[in-house]
Structure formats: C-alpha cells, structure tokens
Design an enzyme around this catalytic site. Structure first.
Site, short mmCIF file in Angstrom:
data_model
loop_
_atom_site.label_atom_id
_atom_site.label_comp_id
_atom_site.label_asym_id
_atom_site.label_seq_id
_atom_site.Cartn_x
_atom_site.Cartn_y
_atom_site.Cartn_z
N ASP A 13 54.59 91.15 32.76
CA ASP A 13 54.34 92.19 33.78
C ASP A 13 54.77 93.58 33.30
OD1 ASP A 13 53.50 90.21 35.74
OD2 ASP A 13 55.62 89.69 35.90
N HIS A 41 46.56 90.98 34.29
CA HIS A 41 46.63 92.37 33.85
C HIS A 41 45.99 93.25 34.91
CE1 HIS A 41 48.06 91.08 30.08
NE2 HIS A 41 46.92 90.86 29.47
#
Length: 431
Positions: A13, A41
């Site tokens: 992340d 993503h």
C-alpha cells in the site's frame, strides 16, 4: 534498454500504482510478476478519474504500453474478466494485455479452502484476504496446479482438475464439513471463462526478452511489499509469493543481469493491513490523523490500515534485500500540519538497542521504537513541483529519510494525482 523493477519497501500500500502510472508513458512494457487479486493499485489520472486495479498491471491506463500478467502471478479468471469489463466500460483499451501461458489459475476450491482454514484458525489467523492466493501457490509448489495454458487443451484441463479435486473434496467434506465441488462443473465454468481471455495467452518470457533486445524498456511491477515477502518478510504474517526484487526475475522470465534499476516505493509514514508485528503502530490521535488524512483503507479488502510513523529500520532492510537504487517517497503531503514528525531510527528489545531488522519473530514482536523527532511544517505542499518548492522542514525530513534508508529519494509524491510529483532524478535516464 534495461529492465526496471518497482517494489514496495514496507508492508504494501505504498503507492506503487502512482509510480507505475508516472513512468508508464516512457516505457513500452509493464509486467506484473507476482501475487494475485489480494492486493490493489490506485491510479488517479490528470482528469481526476480514479482507477482501482487488482490483477491487471497499472500500465493498462497508458496508451501504447503492452501489459503482461507474468508467470509468477496467480490469476482468478472471474476477477480478470470482471476487471477487464470494468475498464472497457470506462473506455480503456485493453487489447494490449497479455497473460503468460505459465501463470497459475486460481480455482474455486482454492477460495473455499482459504476461507474455511482462516475461519477455523480463530485467534491464530494471519489475516489472509480469503481470495485463495495461498492455496493456489501451495498447489503450484506441490506441482498440482492448473496453468493458464491448460485451458487450451480441455482434455488435459479436465484430467488435472479431476485429480486435484480427489484430494480437495476430501479436505472440504471430511475435515471442514463443507460441500464437495463437482469436477465437471468446475471444468465447464473455467472453459466458458477462458473464451474471454485465451486470445491473450502468450509466451511472455520470450516476448519480454525480445523486447529488451530491441532496446525497449520493461517495467516490472510488484504487488504488496518487502515486509510481506514469504522469505524476507515478517513471517508467518506474509503473503505466499516474493514481492522483493529477486521475485521479479523469477516471476517474469527476465534474467537478473537485465535489471539495472530497482525503484523502491516508500510511504512517508508506515501502514499495514491485517495481523502481524508493527513496531511504530500508533493508537492515539496521530494514528487517527494519518488514517483519515491519508485515506488509509485497503483497495482490495476495504479493511482499515493500521498506521504508524516512518520506520527507517525496515526501509534500510528493504534497501539491502532488494538492492534498491532509488526511492519514490509517497504521501509526503499527509504529514503537513503536524508540529513534530517522529522517525523510528532503531529499536530496543529487552532493553538492548539495535538499528537492524530483528532476526526472530519473537524479537520483532517485542521491538520498541527509538524515535528521532524532526520539526513539522504547516504549509500546503500539494502544489509543489520542484524540491525547492517544499518548505525547508519538509526538505529536511526527506533528506533525513534518504540518509537513513540508504538510497536516493528520486521522486516525491505530494498528492494523489499523476502530476502531483516532484522528480529530483530521472530514474529512466541512462546512468
């Protein structure tokens, strides 16, 4: 031209999608080399459009780029088709997406086993996403997996699925009291799904190496992060693949000597999803501030991310195990409006100071952060486009992270948009 690896340097992340999107217009190929739809993503285009990608490489949003799902990825056919359909409905051209013939297919029994095992683990669960990733990789290593190329031969496919379900159904029915899966139904459903992607199946390793021979640039995009690597992460609270730079070669078929740049992605603070040790985790108003201001919710799981201060110990560790040459620092703007910004520069374990990653699971679980505090800044930095546009205290913070991490901070994200980036050094320029 060389291959470039883009990896997460924390627990995932970190903002890898933004980095891929920024570089995508200057590369010819973007390759996803490991993982599955257990990570996501987020890409924000200059138009303000927001795209969440889970399986398809981020380069799909850049016209003219060929995207490859590499042999190291595990592919859920249903998720793949849903993601493709979602992109196409929004006007994205997906014709330049290829899938390695050697990638493994994630089957319904993988998902069923993943969910039931995690449920039965109770308090000892590791925080899996429940999407079948681990069981699929288990079958790959046990040489019982179904590969993408198998859908091209229905006879071989049926034999493999029937063989797999002989054991899987025993586990589901006799151990977990679940319903058995019907082999013929699984085969039929998969062949129907394959009609939507079999034209994309390719000898990816051949195509990628031929591209490099033509001096084209190949960007190898990892999912998750270094500390989730099955070998180098905080085991057992890890994923089932190798997000580290070494996995890029194995998961794409590109030899390691072809890789000349390893771009690590670092968030300006630290986050983690799921269970496992997290020395700098915050449980106070600062943690709440980072979570709210940074929008820290998992793209794939929707779970709230745990938040903490920047940990230079794991950044330094990531630099070493990946051979990181450059860093892309993301979300620096989130730290604006803080009076001080602490950086973890080491740990104490049972009263003893260490500046290195602990060797054992029990040691990292007991690690207490040692902080160095830097003065914060109050200015809005989202409009900065040059390093000198940043307030002096923000520049000092970046330079200190650079010193502690051991690699040059070449790019800095000051907002979610593609254009909200400061480039200090062009990572694609010939060295």
């Amino acid at each position: 031209m060389p291959a470039i690896v883009l990896i997460g340097a924390q627990w995932g992340d970190e903002g890898k999608g933004k980095a891929t999107d920024l570089l995508g217009g200057r590369v010819q190929w973007v390759v996803r080399y490991q993982g599955g739809n257990n990570a996501g993503h987020t890409v924000v285009l200059p138009t303000g459009e927001n795209f969440a990608l889970h399986l398809i490489p981020s380069g799909i949003l850049t016209p003219g780029v060929t995207n490859v799902i590499g042999n190291g990825v595990v592919v859920d056919p249903g998720v793949l088709l849903t993601e493709l359909r979602g992109l196409e409905e929004r006007g994205v051209d997906t014709e330049r997406l290829l899938i390695s013939a050697d990638a493994h297919l994630l089957m319904p029994y993988h998902v069923a086993i993943d969910k039931v095992v995690e449920r039965y683990a109770g308090s000892k669960k590791i925080g899996t996403t429940g999407r079948g990733i681990g069981p699929c990789y288990q079958d790959k290593i046990a040489r019982q997996g179904i590969r993408v190329a198998d859908v091209l031969d229905p006879t071989v496919l049926a034999e493999k699925i029937e063989g797999a379900l002989e054991l899987k159904n025993q586990v589901l029915v006799k151990i977990y009291n679940r319903k058995a899966l019907e082999p013929a139904e699984v085969v039929e459903n998969l062949l129907e799904q394959a009609e939507g992607f079999k034209h994309r199946i390719a000898d990816a390793r051949l195509l990628l190496n031929q591209a490099l021979e033509r001096d084209e640039i190949v960007l190898l995009e990892g999912s998750q992060g270094t500390l989730l690597d099955v070998d180098h992460g905080t085991y057992p609270y890890v994923t089932s693949s190798n997000p580290t730079a070494g996995g890029a070669s194995v998961g794409s078929g590109i030899g390691p000597t072809r890789i000349t740049t390893v771009l690590g992605i670092l968030k300006a603070y630290t986050t983690r999803v799921g269970s496992g040790p997290f020395p700098t985790e915050l449980f106070d108003e600062h943690g709440a501030y980072l979570a709210k201001t940074g929008g820290e919710v998992g793209v794939t799981t929707g779970r709230a991310r745990r938040c903490g201060w920047f940990d230079a110990v794991i950044a330094r560790y990531a630099t070493r195990v990946n051979g990181i040459t450059d860093y892309f620092l993301t979300k620096l703007d989130v730290l604006s409006s803080l009076e001080t910004v602490p950086i973890c520069v080491g740990y104490t374990i049972d009263g003893k100071r260490t500046d290195e990653m602990p060797m054992t699971q029990s040691d990292i679980a007991r690690a207490e952060p040692v902080y160095e505090e830097l003065p914060g800044w109050w200015e809005d930095i989202s409009g900065a486009r040059e390093f000198d546009d940043l307030p002096a205290k923000a520049r000092d913070y970046v330079l200190r992270l650079e010193e502690l991490a051991g690699a040059h901070v070449s790019c800095i994200g000051v907002g979610p948009g593609r254009d909200q980036t400061i480039v200090r050094r062009d990572v694609l320029a010939p060295s």
